[in-house]
Design an enzyme around this catalytic site. Sequence first.
Site: not given
Ligand code: BG6
Length: 484
Positions: A51, A148, A178, A182, A216, A235, A240, A331
């Site tokens: 935008r 996502k 993603h 990896k 994390e 999430d 994942h 987290k």
């Molecule tokens: C994302 C989540 O898909 O993956 C995040 O929405 C998360 O909450 C992240 O922090 C973690 O990705 P990576 O590659 O840093 O492990």
Amino acid sequence: MVSRVIPVEDFDLVIFGGTGDLARRKILPGLFRRFLSGQMPSTSRVIGAARSDLDSDGYRAMIREAIDEFGGDEKSETAKLDAFLAQLDYVPIDAMGTGGWSDLSKLMRDGVVKAFYFSVAPSLFGPLAERLHDHGIAGPDSRIVVEKPFGRDLASAHELNATLAEHFDERQIYRIDHYLGKETVQNLMAVRFGNVLFEPLWNNHYVDHIQITVAETVGVGGRGAYYDRSGAMRDMVQNHLMQLLCLIAMEPPSEFEADAVRDEKLKVIRALQPVEPHHIVRGQYQAGPETASYREDAENERSFTESFIAMRTEIANWRWAGVPFYMRTGKRLRARTSEITVVFKDLGHSIFKDDGVAHHNILSIRLQPNEGIDLQMTIKEPGPGGMRLVDVPLDLTFAEALGDTVEDVADAYERLIMDVIRGNQTLFMRGDEVEAAWAWTDPLIEGWTARNDVPKTYETGSAGPEDALMLMHRDGRRWRDIKA
Ligand code: BG6
């Protein structure tokens, strides 16, 4: 050994949401790295569309700053950055209206791969797809990439799939997870399916249990509003962790090809058992010495959303019946580490009069940091002193043996974007897979909502709530340490 980077076909890549966080943090720095490695053709174009009322020069300045802020080693290549930025363009666009579409149409070339990255809210997927067709910008060979969250439950994911299917065939849709991009995840498949050693042991006769941990250290501050509506289950687990579980548990596909692999993953998801309420532990982090609590980060003092989840599930098929799969993610934990661990059973009988310690073979696949795969083996401790046994890790990544090939390891996003250009869907989720994952997830969320389950609190910098440790202890097992 010299790394072999093969340039991809010439392409036009449009990034909707081109000024957004993901584009600036991951997509553009990743493309710059592929440019530096010689994989991105010098004629290819990357077109940001959003935008903001910018021109192409303004966009280039923004991306220069982004690479400076979020890039890695490639930041030092400033001389080449100008050449990369010259391949960028920008079009201000109104996703819901008519503004900008004919400009975009004029920029697109014929005879090259056309890819459209929807780095935007899912509510815009439909309007974007529609306009790409109405303006003749997308054709039958174009590809779209979607991020996502792909829905928040089965019904919404189904609706999104239906919306996309009105405009694109499944072979044109690249749903990104993603984690599948990896490096170690790829290596997991090479180790599993490229060696004869593991297959005979990869089942309930020899495997005691499997653990998947994605820990994390970050909190949810800055994206609390999104996160509070999702929680760790939506999430992280639904996508994942389940993808990792699929790759570890699936049957060998007949070939390393998109549908062969995805068919096998789908079978795993469908065979996943419902999780008993006492096999789920949900948690929320408390404030740390210098960090806010989950509820403060989420700006919701009454939130019951989980920032941590641990669970035990099983896969009901011949290979895995009776083998527990433990998953946890959260987290603000002790360290940032992602690891899959296959713990093999004890020896039926040991001939060594040892120290009484149980020695296990353990295959651990570390996604991050210090990515690598190692196999814990029991050997004789060298030297005199009798027959003493010791467990040592056998490095299966052979970084040293491979020399400089390991230097050009692509980050997940750049690898996946190059796969989109190559037309390779192996590392992307198919629509039915995503829906099956929600079909397994939904009842668990509905269950704890109906039970008014309140997440347990846990200390910032810990391994999660005590109950998560108990989940394993009750079974006579323990989690691997969370350490960097
Ligand atoms: C994302 C989540 O898909 O993956 C995040 O929405 C998360 O909450 C992240 O922090 C973690 O990705 P990576 O590659 O840093 O492990």
